[in-house]
Write an enzyme that holds these catalytic residues in place. Structure first.
Site, PDB file in Angstrom:
ATOM      1  N   HIS A   1      -5.212  29.451  -2.748  1.00  0.00           N
ATOM      2  CA  HIS A   1      -5.876  30.665  -3.233  1.00  0.00           C
ATOM      3  C   HIS A   1      -4.943  31.862  -3.107  1.00  0.00           C
ATOM      4  CE1 HIS A   1      -6.708  30.910   1.074  1.00  0.00           C
ATOM      5  NE2 HIS A   1      -7.182  32.141   0.955  1.00  0.00           N
TER       6      HIS A   1
ATOM      7  N   HIS B   1      -4.824  34.827  -1.566  1.00  0.00           N
ATOM      8  CA  HIS B   1      -4.602  35.750  -0.448  1.00  0.00           C
ATOM      9  C   HIS B   1      -3.140  35.770  -0.006  1.00  0.00           C
ATOM     10  CE1 HIS B   1      -9.125  35.888   0.801  1.00  0.00           C
ATOM     11  NE2 HIS B   1      -8.811  36.853  -0.040  1.00  0.00           N
TER      12      HIS B   1
ATOM     13  N   ASP C   1      -1.623  35.873   2.755  1.00  0.00           N
ATOM     14  CA  ASP C   1      -1.183  34.977   3.840  1.00  0.00           C
ATOM     15  C   ASP C   1      -1.151  33.510   3.413  1.00  0.00           C
ATOM     16  OD1 ASP C   1      -4.031  35.105   3.776  1.00  0.00           O
ATOM     17  OD2 ASP C   1      -4.132  34.272   5.792  1.00  0.00           O
ATOM     18  N   HIS C   2      -1.282  33.257   2.128  1.00  0.00           N
ATOM     19  CA  HIS C   2      -1.112  31.895   1.597  1.00  0.00           C
ATOM     20  C   HIS C   2      -0.051  31.842   0.509  1.00  0.00           C
ATOM     21  CE1 HIS C   2      -4.679  30.147   3.670  1.00  0.00           C
ATOM     22  NE2 HIS C   2      -4.941  31.435   3.754  1.00  0.00           N
TER      23      HIS C   2
ATOM     24  N   HIS D   1     -15.001  31.837  -0.699  1.00  0.00           N
ATOM     25  CA  HIS D   1     -14.073  32.687   0.059  1.00  0.00           C
ATOM     26  C   HIS D   1     -13.361  33.628  -0.913  1.00  0.00           C
ATOM     27  CE1 HIS D   1     -11.101  33.830   3.052  1.00  0.00           C
ATOM     28  NE2 HIS D   1     -10.136  33.394   2.282  1.00  0.00           N
TER      29      HIS D   1
ATOM     30  N   ASP E   1      -8.956  28.085   2.863  1.00  0.00           N
ATOM     31  CA  ASP E   1      -9.870  28.886   3.675  1.00  0.00           C
ATOM     32  C   ASP E   1     -11.323  28.633   3.277  1.00  0.00           C
ATOM     33  OD1 ASP E   1      -7.585  29.847   4.796  1.00  0.00           O
ATOM     34  OD2 ASP E   1      -7.832  31.927   4.137  1.00  0.00           O
TER      35      ASP E   1
ATOM     36  N   HIS F   1      -6.135  27.719   8.670  1.00  0.00           N
ATOM     37  CA  HIS F   1      -5.982  28.551   9.875  1.00  0.00           C
ATOM     38  C   HIS F   1      -6.388  27.790  11.133  1.00  0.00           C
ATOM     39  CE1 HIS F   1      -5.355  32.584   8.009  1.00  0.00           C
ATOM     40  NE2 HIS F   1      -6.059  32.065   7.014  1.00  0.00           N
TER      41      HIS F   1
HETATM   42 ZN    ZN Z   1      -7.950  33.484   2.483  1.00  0.00          ZN
END
Ligand code: ZN
Length: 257
Positions: A57, A59, A61-62, A115, A134, A173
């Site tokens: 996805h 975001h 942090d990915h 999410h 996530d 995570h």
């Molecule tokens: Zn995320």
């Protein structure tokens, strides 16, 4: 069942990237790119050349490491069609239910919105592993940033239905300890959960990861996969309520836990 060399790569404060390598063909695949350095360190140490990057996805942090990691070896970057406009560097797009071949492996994309609006989970049936980003966490699920409770509940039900019990679940995570404490609070009589909470606490005390889990463990202990279990509904004071309502209540409580 096929085998692969699988490396869980801790990134940032609590993210996981995963490298999957097949020694016969030399194929190496990365799932999510939270940051460059820890992933590059494993590639340097092993001598693996990155062929594929798979993104769950949009975001940051990915996806933050996509550009630099792609530039190393010219990896093909594949991601969710529904989030294509929000992710830089994608070469190939997958939609819900699509199958693709990456090196020796078949991968199936499963849309799991909630999410974010258009994320994908990825299932590798030959390897018995799935990457749930996530969406499905160990004993938890992602926050509802771009979807409502009914949408996320439907996504989790899909994973519950599609993924075999022995599937190893790699989530995005290391939130497991917090999720464990929350889960035991809403489901205190669950013996399987009690044992898992103890196991997770011991692992984290030793500094070990709790990922992957298995789908069987999640079905037995993850309250977010059990919103349609009358006993769980009753335990949180929602006897007879619709699963979507139970799920919404669980998610709301977890948001403030
Ligand atoms: Zn995320």
């Amino acid at each position: 069942m096929a085998t692969a060399d699988i490396r869980l790569v801790p990134c940032r404060s609590d993210n996981y990237a995963v490298l999957v390598h097949d020694s016969e063909t030399g194929t190496t695949l990365l799932v999510d790119a939270p940051e460059v350095a820890p992933i590059a360190a494993v590639l340097d140490e092993t001598g693996w050349s990155l062929d594929h990057i798979l993104i769950t996805h949009h975001h940051p942090d990915h996806v933050a490491g996509i550009g630099e990691l792609k530039a190393r070896n010219g990896a093909v970057v594949t991601g969710p069609k529904q989030e294509a406009s929000r992710i830089d560097g994608l070469d190939e797009l997958l939609d819900d239910g699509a199958s693709a071949t990456m090196g020796p492996w078949a991968v199936r994309a499963i849309a799991t919105p909630g999410h974010t609006a258009g994320p994908l989970s990825y299932w590798f049936p030959d390897l018995g592993i799935a990457f749930t980003g996530d969406t499905l966490f160990a004993m938890g699920c992602g926050r509802l940033f771009e979807g409502d409770a009914a949408t996320m509940w439907a996504s989790l039900k899909t994973l519950r239905q599609v993924l075999p019990d022995d599937t190893r679940i790699y989530c995005g995570h290391e939130y497991t300890l917090k999720n464990a404490e929350f889960s035991i609070g809403v489901d205190p009589e669950n013996e399987v959960l009690k044992a898992r909470v103890a196991d997770v606490k011991a692992k984290r005390a030793r500094g070990e990861p709790t990922v992957p889990s298995t789908m069987a463990e999640e079905k037995a202990t993850n309250p977010f996969l059990r919103a349609d279990d009358p006993a769980l509904a009753a335990a949180i004071g929602l006897e007879g309520a619709a699963p979507e309502e139970v799920f919404a209540e669980l998610r709301a409580r977890r948001d403030v836990a």
